[in-house]
Design a protein around this motif. Structure first.
Motif, PDB file in Angstrom:
ATOM      1  N   LYS A  64       4.784  -4.200  -5.547  1.00 48.64           N
ATOM      2  CA  LYS A  64       4.270  -3.193  -4.613  1.00 48.64           C
ATOM      3  C   LYS A  64       2.807  -3.496  -4.258  1.00 48.64           C
ATOM      4  O   LYS A  64       2.085  -4.101  -5.047  1.00 48.64           O
ATOM      5  CB  LYS A  64       4.389  -1.791  -5.227  1.00 48.64           C
ATOM      6  CG  LYS A  64       5.825  -1.390  -5.499  1.00 48.64           C
ATOM      7  CD  LYS A  64       6.658  -1.348  -4.229  1.00 48.64           C
ATOM      8  CE  LYS A  64       8.129  -1.041  -4.453  1.00 48.64           C
ATOM      9  NZ  LYS A  64       8.899  -2.061  -5.162  1.00 48.64           N
ATOM     10  N   PRO A  65       2.376  -3.039  -3.069  1.00 54.14           N
ATOM     11  CA  PRO A  65       1.000  -3.378  -2.648  1.00 54.14           C
ATOM     12  C   PRO A  65      -0.064  -2.596  -3.404  1.00 54.14           C
ATOM     13  O   PRO A  65       0.129  -1.427  -3.751  1.00 54.14           O
ATOM     14  CB  PRO A  65       0.979  -2.992  -1.164  1.00 54.14           C
ATOM     15  CG  PRO A  65       2.139  -2.116  -0.948  1.00 54.14           C
ATOM     16  CD  PRO A  65       3.128  -2.328  -2.037  1.00 54.14           C
ATOM     17  N   GLU A  66      -1.186  -3.251  -3.634  1.00 52.09           N
ATOM     18  CA  GLU A  66      -2.289  -2.603  -4.358  1.00 52.09           C
ATOM     19  C   GLU A  66      -2.752  -1.337  -3.633  1.00 52.09           C
ATOM     20  O   GLU A  66      -3.111  -0.342  -4.260  1.00 52.09           O
ATOM     21  CB  GLU A  66      -3.458  -3.581  -4.501  1.00 52.09           C
ATOM     22  CG  GLU A  66      -3.165  -4.673  -5.503  1.00 52.09           C
ATOM     23  CD  GLU A  66      -4.287  -5.693  -5.617  1.00 52.09           C
ATOM     24  OE1 GLU A  66      -5.448  -5.349  -5.341  1.00 52.09           O
ATOM     25  OE2 GLU A  66      -3.981  -6.846  -5.962  1.00 52.09           O
ATOM     26  N   LYS A  67      -2.741  -1.388  -2.293  1.00 52.71           N
ATOM     27  CA  LYS A  67      -3.260  -0.241  -1.535  1.00 52.71           C
ATOM     28  C   LYS A  67      -2.459   1.040  -1.829  1.00 52.71           C
ATOM     29  O   LYS A  67      -3.019   2.136  -1.893  1.00 52.71           O
ATOM     30  CB  LYS A  67      -3.210  -0.576  -0.035  1.00 52.71           C
ATOM     31  CG  LYS A  67      -4.006   0.368   0.793  1.00 52.71           C
ATOM     32  CD  LYS A  67      -4.195  -0.101   2.211  1.00 52.71           C
ATOM     33  CE  LYS A  67      -4.866   1.021   3.006  1.00 52.71           C
ATOM     34  NZ  LYS A  67      -4.645   0.912   4.417  1.00 52.71           N
ATOM     35  N   LEU A  68      -1.148   0.876  -2.011  1.00 49.88           N
ATOM     36  CA  LEU A  68      -0.303   2.031  -2.325  1.00 49.88           C
ATOM     37  C   LEU A  68      -0.724   2.640  -3.667  1.00 49.88           C
ATOM     38  O   LEU A  68      -0.876   3.856  -3.811  1.00 49.88           O
ATOM     39  CB  LEU A  68       1.154   1.573  -2.376  1.00 49.88           C
ATOM     40  CG  LEU A  68       2.174   2.598  -2.838  1.00 49.88           C
ATOM     41  CD1 LEU A  68       2.361   3.680  -1.788  1.00 49.88           C
ATOM     42  CD2 LEU A  68       3.518   1.936  -3.125  1.00 49.88           C
ATOM     43  N   LEU A  69      -0.921   1.759  -4.642  1.00 58.08           N
ATOM     44  CA  LEU A  69      -1.289   2.239  -5.981  1.00 58.08           C
ATOM     45  C   LEU A  69      -2.712   2.793  -5.989  1.00 58.08           C
ATOM     46  O   LEU A  69      -3.007   3.739  -6.719  1.00 58.08           O
ATOM     47  CB  LEU A  69      -1.122   1.110  -7.003  1.00 58.08           C
ATOM     48  CG  LEU A  69       0.264   0.970  -7.638  1.00 58.08           C
ATOM     49  CD1 LEU A  69       0.666   2.266  -8.338  1.00 58.08           C
ATOM     50  CD2 LEU A  69       1.350   0.639  -6.638  1.00 58.08           C
ATOM     51  N   GLU A  70      -3.589   2.210  -5.170  1.00 61.71           N
ATOM     52  CA  GLU A  70      -4.967   2.716  -5.101  1.00 61.71           C
ATOM     53  C   GLU A  70      -4.961   4.180  -4.677  1.00 61.71           C
ATOM     54  O   GLU A  70      -5.668   5.007  -5.237  1.00 61.71           O
ATOM     55  CB  GLU A  70      -5.761   1.921  -4.060  1.00 61.71           C
ATOM     56  CG  GLU A  70      -6.524   0.747  -4.666  1.00 61.71           C
ATOM     57  CD  GLU A  70      -6.887  -0.287  -3.611  1.00 61.71           C
ATOM     58  OE1 GLU A  70      -6.962  -1.456  -3.966  1.00 61.71           O
ATOM     59  OE2 GLU A  70      -7.074   0.093  -2.433  1.00 61.71           O
ATOM     60  N   ARG A  71      -4.128   4.489  -3.679  1.00 65.19           N
ATOM     61  CA  ARG A  71      -4.080   5.884  -3.197  1.00 65.19           C
ATOM     62  C   ARG A  71      -3.599   6.816  -4.302  1.00 65.19           C
ATOM     63  O   ARG A  71      -4.191   7.857  -4.576  1.00 65.19           O
ATOM     64  CB  ARG A  71      -3.165   5.982  -1.975  1.00 65.19           C
ATOM     65  CG  ARG A  71      -2.987   7.426  -1.547  1.00 65.19           C
ATOM     66  CD  ARG A  71      -2.482   7.568  -0.158  1.00 65.19           C
ATOM     67  NE  ARG A  71      -3.360   6.964   0.808  1.00 65.19           N
ATOM     68  CZ  ARG A  71      -2.963   6.508   1.996  1.00 65.19           C
ATOM     69  NH1 ARG A  71      -1.705   6.610   2.333  1.00 65.19           N
ATOM     70  NH2 ARG A  71      -3.816   5.970   2.826  1.00 65.19           N
ATOM     71  N   ILE A  72      -2.514   6.424  -4.963  1.00 61.68           N
ATOM     72  CA  ILE A  72      -1.908   7.310  -5.973  1.00 61.68           C
ATOM     73  C   ILE A  72      -2.845   7.487  -7.165  1.00 61.68           C
ATOM     74  O   ILE A  72      -3.087   8.598  -7.641  1.00 61.68           O
ATOM     75  CB  ILE A  72      -0.540   6.721  -6.411  1.00 61.68           C
ATOM     76  CG1 ILE A  72       0.441   6.795  -5.242  1.00 61.68           C
ATOM     77  CG2 ILE A  72      -0.001   7.415  -7.639  1.00 61.68           C
ATOM     78  CD1 ILE A  72       1.759   6.074  -5.465  1.00 61.68           C
ATOM     79  N   ILE A  73      -3.410   6.367  -7.625  1.00 65.03           N
ATOM     80  CA  ILE A  73      -4.234   6.431  -8.844  1.00 65.03           C
ATOM     81  C   ILE A  73      -5.541   7.171  -8.566  1.00 65.03           C
ATOM     82  O   ILE A  73      -6.001   7.974  -9.382  1.00 65.03           O
ATOM     83  CB  ILE A  73      -4.464   5.004  -9.401  1.00 65.03           C
ATOM     84  CG1 ILE A  73      -3.127   4.432  -9.880  1.00 65.03           C
ATOM     85  CG2 ILE A  73      -5.484   5.005 -10.526  1.00 65.03           C
ATOM     86  CD1 ILE A  73      -3.150   2.982 -10.286  1.00 65.03           C
ATOM     87  N   SER A  74      -6.151   6.931  -7.384  1.00 64.45           N
ATOM     88  CA  SER A  74      -7.407   7.641  -7.076  1.00 64.45           C
ATOM     89  C   SER A  74      -7.159   9.143  -6.973  1.00 64.45           C
ATOM     90  O   SER A  74      -7.973   9.943  -7.411  1.00 64.45           O
ATOM     91  CB  SER A  74      -8.011   7.194  -5.747  1.00 64.45           C
ATOM     92  OG  SER A  74      -8.058   5.824  -5.683  1.00 64.45           O
ATOM     93  N   ALA A  75      -6.013   9.527  -6.381  1.00 60.81           N
ATOM     94  CA  ALA A  75      -5.763  10.957  -6.154  1.00 60.81           C
ATOM     95  C   ALA A  75      -5.407  11.686  -7.455  1.00 60.81           C
ATOM     96  O   ALA A  75      -5.834  12.815  -7.677  1.00 60.81           O
ATOM     97  CB  ALA A  75      -4.632  11.129  -5.147  1.00 60.81           C
ATOM     98  N   SER A  76      -4.633  11.045  -8.336  1.00 63.85           N
ATOM     99  CA  SER A  76      -4.044  11.799  -9.445  1.00 63.85           C
ATOM    100  C   SER A  76      -4.516  11.354 -10.827  1.00 63.85           C
ATOM    101  O   SER A  76      -3.821  11.606 -11.823  1.00 63.85           O
ATOM    102  CB  SER A  76      -2.520  11.719  -9.354  1.00 63.85           C
ATOM    103  OG  SER A  76      -2.072  12.470  -8.277  1.00 63.85           O
ATOM    104  N   SER A  77      -5.668  10.659 -10.890  1.00 57.05           N
ATOM    105  CA  SER A  77      -6.227  10.377 -12.220  1.00 57.05           C
ATOM    106  C   SER A  77      -7.742  10.343 -12.114  1.00 57.05           C
ATOM    107  O   SER A  77      -8.281  10.203 -11.015  1.00 57.05           O
ATOM    108  CB  SER A  77      -5.713   9.044 -12.766  1.00 57.05           C
ATOM    109  OG  SER A  77      -6.235   7.975 -12.012  1.00 57.05           O
TER     110      SER A  77
END
Ligand SMILES: C[S@@+](CC[C@H](N)C(=O)[O-])C[C@H]1O[C@@H](n2cnc3c(N)ncnc32)[C@H](O)[C@@H]1O
Length: 522
Positions: A315-328
């Motif tokens: 999966k792309p880093e950008k997708l994980l960046e959004r999720i991790i920044s928002a929920s941790s």
């Protein structure tokens, strides 16, 4: 009837999880086998790469009371397909466009019924709820194959009231299906454990079209918007906008305090319509951006990028960046129990979080480890408790040494110079061979391609080799010998070792196979 089966599965694992939580005879099933400590940086971060079945990992984490703020999982989707990784090998006569070998990464419940899939994921989701902290969230990434069944499971495990969003992630530009609409999205289900979840509201920059439609520009060309200073519902109070008290319009109330109005007046940020109605001038520079909505079409995986590891379904880093920044938050632990190439862990580390990633595939483990090593992070590699390095035989013929296990055989030179209280050791790697062409489970085309390359360069598949002097059970390499930016592998390593200390050597190939040997130099 699948729904009936699903009801029984949920019932079964609700009871089994409760019993597991109160059980007292549980034995930890995975232990640290490798530890990477970069330089003097011995931070207390809890970073773990598990190469194991996530069921055992979840149980260990619960029993050791580790709490996680964010779980992202991207499990198999019950597609019943095989997923192949494209793994680069590095013949010495090649400087770029390295040949790729296609190897099976994992099969997605190929021979199993959907009921088996639902059984496995339900058991794990019940346990995932238990490792989440009270401010934790879980994101479950799936597609049309089973997302509707898993939504039912999640409603049961986390409670319908804890559902937060169904995110539509556009994963490709277009899909050409002759007889149907192109399917170009996955679904990510987002649940919180309790009400008080971590939430750092994610925003996006406004698009040019949005700015031109909804914003005005002042004489300096700066974008601003006019905001109405009222909210819904009448309240009988007044505000003074510079010309005496004014009541709010019918059915509304002033939503800005008098102090705020006084400040805005001083800063010339209140403008009046021709009828004298006040609006607040809000400059684009003072806004955090547009709230992110639940359709995500701005993180489509790149076709070519240095972030691509060749791992199928990465999966792309950008997708994980959004999720991790928002929920941790920065002190959170972020976990991915179906980690594949380790994207979630990699992004979590970049964002300053601690991480846990887990995958039972050895090639996934090797790729994730390589990715985390590239960030010079402190972390430990956990494997099943009783899993030993495959039995290794070593044959010494003066300085020429052959080490071998069930799959691999390496030829090396170990040159030793005795000093009074230390030994000077030099290791030279000469050759790595596969004992049996079938041990990599490649198809014929890829087997032929690989062994032709190996005939010309018997070191072409070595990814890295590592040395630990003073080995004491957990492999803590002081020397990690990797390929350089041109993919050249140093084949010699020289170091000093205290007398009678144990030395351990590990060679890892690009497919995740390892060859381990430890010895004491007399
Ligand atoms: C869709 S891929 C994950 C890809 C990952 N998100 C990435 O960016 O690379 C699913 C992964 O789950 C792993 N997997 C499936 N069942 C597992 C289990 N019971 N325990 C650990 N890993 C598992 C597979 O080996 C596969 O790598």
């Amino acid at each position: 009837m699948l729904i009936e089966t699903l009801t029984n599965i949920i019932k079964k694992y609700r009871i089994e999880t409760e019993q597991f939580l109160i059980s007292e005879d549980y034995e930890i099933q995975n232990e640290p086998k490798e530890a990477y400590i970069s330089g003097d940086n011995d931070s207390n971060m809890l970073n773990r790469l598990y190469i194991a079945d996530n069921l055992t990992v979840l149980k260990d984490l619960i029993k050791t009371n580790i709490k996680i703020d964010l779980i992202y999982i991207d499990p198999p989707y019950n597609t019943k397909a095989d997923y192949h990784s494209k793994i680069a090998v590095y013949p010495k006569n090649c400087v770029r466009n390295f040949p790729k070998i296609e190897k099976l990464a994992y099969t997605d419940y190929k021979k199993n019924r959907t009921a088996d899939y639902l059984d496995a994921i339900t058991e794990r989701l019940f346990l995932m709820r238990e490792v989440l902290s009270d401010k934790g969230s879980i994101y479950v990434h799936l597609d049309w194959h089973v997302v509707h069944y898993v939504k039912i499971i999640l409603d049961e495990v986390f409670g319908k009231e804890n559902f937060v969003n169904e995110i539509i992630w556009q994963r490709t530009g277009s899909q050409n299906n002759a007889a149907s609409y192109g399917t170009n999205f996955d679904v990510i289900l987002f649940y919180k454990k309790c009400d008080d979840k971590i939430w750092n509201n994610p925003t996006n920059e406004y698009s040019k079209e949005h700015l031109n439609s909804y914003f005005k520009t002042d004489k300096d060309g700066k974008y601003y918007r006019l905001n109405n200073p009222t909210g819904k519902g009448y309240q009988n109070h007044t505000r003074d906008f510079g010309a005496g008290p004014v009541f709010p319009p019918d059915g509304r109330h002033w939503s800005v305090s008098q102090n705020e109005i006084d400040r805005l007046l001083k800063e010339n940020k209140i403008v009046f319509t021709s009828s004298g109605y006040p609006f607040i001038k809000k400059y684009l520079d003072d806004m955090s951006g547009k709230n992110v909505q639940s359709i995500w079409d701005d993180c489509i995986p790149p076709r070519k990028s240095s972030e691509l590891t060749g791992y199928a379904t990465q999966k792309p880093e950008k997708l994980l960046e959004r999720i991790i920044s928002a929920s941790s938050d920065e002190n959170s632990i972020v976990a991915d129990f179906y980690g594949g190439s380790g994207t979630a862990a990699f992004v979590a580390k970049k964002l300053g979080r601690s991480w846990i990633t887990c995958d039972f595939g050895s090639s996934a483990g090797a790729i994730a480890k390589k990715r985390m090593l590239s960030l010079f992070d402190n972390f430990q590699v956990y494997r099943p408790m009783h899993e030993n390095e495959l039995h290794t035989k070593a044959l010494y013929n003066d300085q020429a040494v052959e080490i071998e296990n069930d799959f691999l055989k390496a030829h090396l030179q170990i040159v030793q110079q005795n000093k009074s209280d230390t030994d000077q050791i030099k290791i030279i790697l000469e050759k790595l061979t596969y004992k049996d062409k079938s041990c990599l489970s490649l198809n014929k085309v890829n087997t032929d391609k690989l062994f032709e390359i190996l005939d010309n360069d018997p070191l072409a598949t070595i990814d890295l080799w590592e040395i630990n002097t003073g080995f004491g059970g957990v492999f803590k390499p002081q020397m990690i010998i990797k390929r350089d930016n041109n993919a050249k592998l140093p084949v010699e390593s020289e170091f000093v070792c205290e007398k009678n200390k144990r030395i351990a050597l590990k060679i890892t190939d690009v497919f995740g196979l390892t060859l381990f040997h430890d010895w004491v130099i007399e």
